[in-house]
Design an enzyme around this catalytic site. Sequence first.
Site, PDB file in Angstrom:
ATOM      1  N   TYR A  98      27.704   2.316 -45.598  1.00 15.30           N
ATOM      2  CA  TYR A  98      28.500   3.347 -46.259  1.00 15.30           C
ATOM      3  C   TYR A  98      29.430   2.738 -47.308  1.00 15.30           C
ATOM      4  O   TYR A  98      29.763   3.384 -48.301  1.00 15.30           O
ATOM      5  CB  TYR A  98      29.292   4.146 -45.223  1.00 15.30           C
ATOM      6  CG  TYR A  98      28.432   5.125 -44.466  1.00 15.30           C
ATOM      7  CD1 TYR A  98      28.132   6.364 -44.993  1.00 15.30           C
ATOM      8  CD2 TYR A  98      27.896   4.795 -43.221  1.00 15.30           C
ATOM      9  CE1 TYR A  98      27.323   7.268 -44.314  1.00 15.30           C
ATOM     10  CE2 TYR A  98      27.091   5.677 -42.530  1.00 15.30           C
ATOM     11  CZ  TYR A  98      26.806   6.910 -43.084  1.00 15.30           C
ATOM     12  OH  TYR A  98      25.990   7.792 -42.415  1.00 15.30           O
ATOM     13  N   GLU A 140      26.568   9.189 -35.742  1.00 15.67           N
ATOM     14  CA  GLU A 140      25.509   8.203 -35.576  1.00 15.67           C
ATOM     15  C   GLU A 140      25.818   7.226 -34.456  1.00 15.67           C
ATOM     16  O   GLU A 140      24.910   6.795 -33.727  1.00 15.67           O
ATOM     17  CB  GLU A 140      25.284   7.486 -36.909  1.00 15.67           C
ATOM     18  CG  GLU A 140      24.635   8.411 -37.941  1.00 15.67           C
ATOM     19  CD  GLU A 140      24.890   8.014 -39.384  1.00 15.67           C
ATOM     20  OE1 GLU A 140      25.261   6.834 -39.625  1.00 15.67           O
ATOM     21  OE2 GLU A 140      24.730   8.868 -40.273  1.00 15.67           O
ATOM     22  N   GLN A 207       8.958   9.261 -40.930  1.00 20.22           N
ATOM     23  CA  GLN A 207       9.198   9.981 -39.682  1.00 20.22           C
ATOM     24  C   GLN A 207       7.982  10.844 -39.335  1.00 20.22           C
ATOM     25  O   GLN A 207       7.423  11.521 -40.199  1.00 20.22           O
ATOM     26  CB  GLN A 207      10.436  10.878 -39.786  1.00 20.22           C
ATOM     27  CG  GLN A 207      11.753  10.140 -39.696  1.00 20.22           C
ATOM     28  CD  GLN A 207      12.109   9.427 -40.982  1.00 20.22           C
ATOM     29  OE1 GLN A 207      12.055  10.024 -42.059  1.00 20.22           O
ATOM     30  NE2 GLN A 207      12.464   8.163 -40.890  1.00 20.22           N
ATOM     31  N   TYR A 208       7.619  10.809 -38.047  1.00 21.65           N
ATOM     32  CA  TYR A 208       6.541  11.646 -37.531  1.00 21.65           C
ATOM     33  C   TYR A 208       6.997  12.277 -36.214  1.00 21.65           C
ATOM     34  O   TYR A 208       7.531  11.592 -35.333  1.00 21.65           O
ATOM     35  CB  TYR A 208       5.266  10.831 -37.298  1.00 21.65           C
ATOM     36  CG  TYR A 208       4.705  10.253 -38.586  1.00 21.65           C
ATOM     37  CD1 TYR A 208       4.024  11.069 -39.489  1.00 21.65           C
ATOM     38  CD2 TYR A 208       4.888   8.911 -38.892  1.00 21.65           C
ATOM     39  CE1 TYR A 208       3.531  10.547 -40.671  1.00 21.65           C
ATOM     40  CE2 TYR A 208       4.391   8.384 -40.088  1.00 21.65           C
ATOM     41  CZ  TYR A 208       3.720   9.209 -40.978  1.00 21.65           C
ATOM     42  OH  TYR A 208       3.234   8.694 -42.158  1.00 21.65           O
ATOM     43  N   GLY A 269       0.345  24.649 -41.230  1.00 33.38           N
ATOM     44  CA  GLY A 269      -0.177  23.328 -41.529  1.00 33.38           C
ATOM     45  C   GLY A 269       0.231  22.307 -40.478  1.00 33.38           C
ATOM     46  O   GLY A 269       0.259  22.580 -39.273  1.00 33.38           O
ATOM     47  N   THR A 273       3.106  20.200 -35.375  1.00 34.72           N
ATOM     48  CA  THR A 273       3.320  19.087 -34.445  1.00 34.72           C
ATOM     49  C   THR A 273       4.502  19.295 -33.502  1.00 34.72           C
ATOM     50  O   THR A 273       4.353  19.093 -32.294  1.00 34.72           O
ATOM     51  CB  THR A 273       3.438  17.754 -35.211  1.00 34.72           C
ATOM     52  OG1 THR A 273       4.398  17.874 -36.259  1.00 34.72           O
ATOM     53  CG2 THR A 273       2.095  17.354 -35.792  1.00 34.72           C
ATOM     54  N   PHE A 381      10.129  18.361 -42.995  1.00 37.13           N
ATOM     55  CA  PHE A 381       9.613  17.009 -43.132  1.00 37.13           C
ATOM     56  C   PHE A 381      10.083  16.457 -44.467  1.00 37.13           C
ATOM     57  O   PHE A 381       9.880  17.070 -45.508  1.00 37.13           O
ATOM     58  CB  PHE A 381       8.085  16.994 -43.071  1.00 37.13           C
ATOM     59  CG  PHE A 381       7.514  17.395 -41.736  1.00 37.13           C
ATOM     60  CD1 PHE A 381       8.220  17.160 -40.565  1.00 37.13           C
ATOM     61  CD2 PHE A 381       6.278  17.993 -41.639  1.00 37.13           C
ATOM     62  CE1 PHE A 381       7.710  17.509 -39.329  1.00 37.13           C
ATOM     63  CE2 PHE A 381       5.747  18.356 -40.412  1.00 37.13           C
ATOM     64  CZ  PHE A 381       6.462  18.111 -39.250  1.00 37.13           C
ATOM     65  N   GLY A 382      10.733  15.294 -44.450  1.00 33.83           N
ATOM     66  CA  GLY A 382      11.252  14.716 -45.686  1.00 33.83           C
ATOM     67  C   GLY A 382      12.693  15.137 -45.902  1.00 33.83           C
ATOM     68  O   GLY A 382      13.337  15.736 -45.035  1.00 33.83           O
TER      69      GLY A 382
END
Length: 390
Positions: A98, A140, A207-208, A269, A273, A381-382
């Site tokens: 940061y 975090e 990331q998935y 689509g 998931t 996503f993203g």
Amino acid sequence: MLSAKAAELVRATLPVVGAELETITARFYDTMFAERPELLDGLFNRGNQRNGEQRKALAGAFAAFAGALVADPGRRPDELLARIAHKHTAVGVTDDQYVIVHKYLFGAIAEVLGDALTPDVAAAWDEVYWLMAGALIAMESRLYAEAGARDGKTWRTWRVVERREETPDTVSLVLSPLGDGPVPPARPGQYVSVRVTMPDGVRQVRQYTLSGHGRDGHRSITVKRVRDGEVSSLLHATVKEGDELTLSAPFGDVALEDGDAPLVLVSAGIGCTPIAAMLRHLADTGSRRRVLVLHADRSRADHALRADMERHTDALPAGERVFWYETPSDGDRAGLMDLEGVEIPEGAVVYMCGPVAFMRAARTGLIAAGVAPRDIHYEVFGPDLWLAAA
């Protein structure tokens, strides 16, 4: 939280700063990566840098946070930041970074605004930045602690024990953990980061969503090959059974919550998931909740995890599914998702994932059907460019 003087100056300059934010963030990233190229190795997604999505997401988040502070200077709008904190912990962001971001971001602000950035105005925006950074650092830290990690070190090696071709451009990888340490728990709907070394030697992280995880410790990810996607293309082309992958602990603030309220699970689509993971959890735990599954896709052949979604929905005593296909087979609903004629349960909680345009339309239809906006949860996503609907 924001001092009265700073609030007044930020309110007065927000239109000017907001109008230049995309230029500022472009200058920020260009300068930072020119001087600190190591940050592209294993931290930043260089694909999102090329297409500009990360720059727009940073600009939108900073502007939204500043606007919320100005609207209520006495309250720090932490709820805007939860999603960002999960994304950061998934790639291992640490507190010291940061300070690096501050240096280059405020250097870019000074370059773009020039004489308009007086010392008082700079000090006011500095307050905004450190309020935002401080909130993220605290969030975090908690997330890392929950994952049993320190200093952003959540990475672990997993072995691919099965590779399943779901569709011509989608593959599921079933993974088993290596080593004796405990596996961090995963909630249905959460994602992991996968870190791979590209042919040019640079590590990239993507990331998935965990499309499945069982009591045996195995977990699975389902990867759609994205056009011009360097990581998804590499995974499709090279990963086979017996190979090893480096994964982070699971993160993500859009995860299935326990309760008795009816559920509506909406996807399009590869957005199926997290929905598939939620359905598996509900089936495995013998849930008796009413569950309505709504999915849209190009065709049955393009619908990844279709068999899993059908099997787990049918295993639920109060499960129901409706699928739409642009190229339908006999008995399918044709075209795009249309909620007309679909009974949405009263008091339903909604989880959805898919392209942003799809989710905007679905959200509009669900609200029209009586679902409270606060009960609609979504995953993007993203970089999250959908701040207005958060």
